[in-house]
Design a protein around this motif. Structure first.
Motif, PDB file in Angstrom:
ATOM      1  N   GLU A 115       0.919  -0.972  -0.015  1.00  0.00           N
ATOM      2  CA  GLU A 115      -0.015  -0.125  -0.092  1.00  0.00           C
ATOM      3  C   GLU A 115       0.792   1.427   0.025  1.00  0.00           C
ATOM      4  O   GLU A 115       2.143   1.304   0.484  1.00  0.00           O
ATOM      5  CB  GLU A 115      -0.870   0.016   1.291  1.00  0.00           C
ATOM      6  CG  GLU A 115      -1.871  -0.912   1.411  1.00  0.00           C
ATOM      7  CD  GLU A 115      -2.894  -0.864   2.636  1.00  0.00           C
ATOM      8  OE1 GLU A 115      -2.252  -0.337   3.449  1.00  0.00           O
ATOM      9  OE2 GLU A 115      -3.971  -1.358   2.509  1.00  0.00           O
ATOM     10  N   HIS A 116       0.424   2.484  -0.446  1.00  0.00           N
ATOM     11  CA  HIS A 116       1.082   3.296  -0.675  1.00  0.00           C
ATOM     12  C   HIS A 116       0.126   4.659  -0.201  1.00  0.00           C
ATOM     13  O   HIS A 116      -0.882   4.952  -0.778  1.00  0.00           O
ATOM     14  CB  HIS A 116       1.605   3.911  -2.207  1.00  0.00           C
ATOM     15  CG  HIS A 116       2.872   3.084  -2.563  1.00  0.00           C
ATOM     16  ND1 HIS A 116       2.869   1.814  -2.629  1.00  0.00           N
ATOM     17  CD2 HIS A 116       4.090   3.634  -2.894  1.00  0.00           C
ATOM     18  CE1 HIS A 116       4.077   1.354  -2.883  1.00  0.00           C
ATOM     19  NE2 HIS A 116       4.674   2.509  -3.291  1.00  0.00           N
ATOM     20  N   GLY A 117       0.640   5.432   0.742  1.00  0.00           N
ATOM     21  CA  GLY A 117      -0.152   6.654   1.055  1.00  0.00           C
ATOM     22  C   GLY A 117       0.027   7.829   0.180  1.00  0.00           C
ATOM     23  O   GLY A 117       1.410   7.979  -0.280  1.00  0.00           O
ATOM     24  N   VAL A 118      -0.958   8.485  -0.003  1.00  0.00           N
ATOM     25  CA  VAL A 118      -0.672   9.654  -0.860  1.00  0.00           C
ATOM     26  C   VAL A 118      -1.011  10.942  -0.138  1.00  0.00           C
ATOM     27  O   VAL A 118      -1.909  10.990   0.667  1.00  0.00           O
ATOM     28  CB  VAL A 118      -1.853   9.686  -2.024  1.00  0.00           C
ATOM     29  CG1 VAL A 118      -1.640  10.777  -2.875  1.00  0.00           C
ATOM     30  CG2 VAL A 118      -1.744   8.138  -2.871  1.00  0.00           C
ATOM     31  N   TYR A 119      -0.002  11.715  -0.163  1.00  0.00           N
ATOM     32  CA  TYR A 119       0.159  12.844   0.725  1.00  0.00           C
ATOM     33  C   TYR A 119       0.019  14.170  -0.215  1.00  0.00           C
ATOM     34  O   TYR A 119       0.891  14.108  -1.234  1.00  0.00           O
ATOM     35  CB  TYR A 119       1.197  12.982   1.527  1.00  0.00           C
ATOM     36  CG  TYR A 119       1.288  11.839   2.760  1.00  0.00           C
ATOM     37  CD1 TYR A 119       0.743  12.134   3.755  1.00  0.00           C
ATOM     38  CD2 TYR A 119       1.728  10.610   2.341  1.00  0.00           C
ATOM     39  CE1 TYR A 119       0.804  11.179   4.913  1.00  0.00           C
ATOM     40  CE2 TYR A 119       1.501   9.627   3.234  1.00  0.00           C
ATOM     41  CZ  TYR A 119       1.196   9.892   4.517  1.00  0.00           C
ATOM     42  OH  TYR A 119       1.098   8.960   5.600  1.00  0.00           O
ATOM     43  N   VAL A 120      -0.611  15.065   0.259  1.00  0.00           N
ATOM     44  CA  VAL A 120      -0.357  16.605  -0.600  1.00  0.00           C
ATOM     45  C   VAL A 120      -0.458  17.431   0.548  1.00  0.00           C
ATOM     46  O   VAL A 120      -0.525  17.370   1.832  1.00  0.00           O
ATOM     47  CB  VAL A 120      -1.767  17.033  -1.257  1.00  0.00           C
ATOM     48  CG1 VAL A 120      -2.147  15.663  -2.319  1.00  0.00           C
ATOM     49  CG2 VAL A 120      -3.162  16.794  -0.173  1.00  0.00           C
ATOM     50  N   ARG A 121       0.053  18.910   0.232  1.00  0.00           N
ATOM     51  CA  ARG A 121      -0.252  19.919   1.222  1.00  0.00           C
ATOM     52  C   ARG A 121      -1.480  20.278   1.762  1.00  0.00           C
ATOM     53  O   ARG A 121      -2.283  19.978   1.210  1.00  0.00           O
ATOM     54  CB  ARG A 121       0.401  21.307   0.476  1.00  0.00           C
ATOM     55  CG  ARG A 121       1.979  21.182  -0.141  1.00  0.00           C
ATOM     56  CD  ARG A 121       2.287  22.391  -0.671  1.00  0.00           C
ATOM     57  NE  ARG A 121       1.042  23.010  -1.826  1.00  0.00           N
ATOM     58  CZ  ARG A 121       1.233  24.035  -2.510  1.00  0.00           C
ATOM     59  NH1 ARG A 121       2.123  24.538  -2.583  1.00  0.00           N
ATOM     60  NH2 ARG A 121       0.308  24.216  -3.531  1.00  0.00           N
ATOM     61  N   ALA A 122      -1.370  20.744   3.148  1.00  0.00           N
ATOM     62  CA  ALA A 122      -2.734  20.823   3.621  1.00  0.00           C
ATOM     63  C   ALA A 122      -3.723  21.894   2.989  1.00  0.00           C
ATOM     64  O   ALA A 122      -4.985  21.691   2.783  1.00  0.00           O
ATOM     65  CB  ALA A 122      -2.246  21.326   5.093  1.00  0.00           C
TER      66      ALA A 122
ATOM     67  N   ASP B  63      -8.512  19.851   0.171  1.00  0.00           N
ATOM     68  CA  ASP B  63      -9.881  19.961  -0.221  1.00  0.00           C
ATOM     69  C   ASP B  63      -9.919  19.765  -1.740  1.00  0.00           C
ATOM     70  O   ASP B  63     -10.768  18.985  -2.373  1.00  0.00           O
ATOM     71  CB  ASP B  63     -10.681  21.344   0.073  1.00  0.00           C
ATOM     72  CG  ASP B  63     -10.865  21.231   1.267  1.00  0.00           C
ATOM     73  OD1 ASP B  63     -10.683  19.996   2.227  1.00  0.00           O
ATOM     74  OD2 ASP B  63     -10.835  22.276   2.115  1.00  0.00           O
ATOM     75  N   ARG B  64      -9.047  20.363  -2.520  1.00  0.00           N
ATOM     76  CA  ARG B  64      -9.142  20.174  -4.138  1.00  0.00           C
ATOM     77  C   ARG B  64      -8.448  19.011  -4.405  1.00  0.00           C
ATOM     78  O   ARG B  64      -9.288  18.420  -5.429  1.00  0.00           O
ATOM     79  CB  ARG B  64      -8.136  21.400  -4.667  1.00  0.00           C
ATOM     80  CG  ARG B  64      -7.919  21.314  -6.096  1.00  0.00           C
ATOM     81  CD  ARG B  64      -9.079  21.889  -6.935  1.00  0.00           C
ATOM     82  NE  ARG B  64      -9.016  21.788  -8.152  1.00  0.00           N
ATOM     83  CZ  ARG B  64      -9.668  21.395  -8.810  1.00  0.00           C
ATOM     84  NH1 ARG B  64     -10.966  20.884  -8.523  1.00  0.00           N
ATOM     85  NH2 ARG B  64      -9.455  21.339 -10.442  1.00  0.00           N
TER      86      ARG B  64
END
Length: 121
Positions: free
Chosen positions: A90-97, A101-102
């Motif tokens: 499994e891979h976690g997908v992270y974005v800037r806080a 929402d987008r």
């Protein structure tokens, strides 16, 4: 005259034109500490979802990057010394806080597009 890094990396002599830490052009006034803290909070990584493997995580990351959202993938699994490749974990997908929402909207739109596809013959 002292010049300042707009990202809060310090004060420098006027002979320096760019911050040696981040490369930003220096400014004449020091940055507001409150604004810097707020910017750092917005740019903190936020968990978006966990994909079942690297391929799906990469596909999601590609769609987000195409929309101008920076993405970080983090493989899960048993860690160093495991017999399997990180590809199958499994891979976690992270974005800037600030982009969370987008990014959720884009992922939901992509999922609904898949739901609208007809069943294969």
């Amino acid at each position: 005259m002292t010049r300042y890094c707009p990202n809060g990396d310090g004060a420098f002599d006027d002979r320096v034109s760019a911050c040696p830490e981040c490369g930003s052009s220096l400014v004449d006034t020091p940055p507001d500490p409150f604004e810097l803290a707020l910017d750092r909070e917005r740019s903190e990584p936020a968990w978006l979802l966990t994909a079942p493997n690297e391929i799906e995580a990469s596909l999601i990351a590609g769609r987000l990057r195409d929309a101008g959202i920076p993405v970080m993938l983090r493989p899960g699994g048993p860690g160093l010394g495991a017999w399997a490749s990180a590809f199958s974990f499994e891979h976690g997908v992270y974005v800037r806080a600030v982009d969370l929402d987008r990014a959720r909207e884009l992922v939901e739109a992509a999922a609904s597009e898949l739901d609208d596809d007809p069943e294969p013959l």
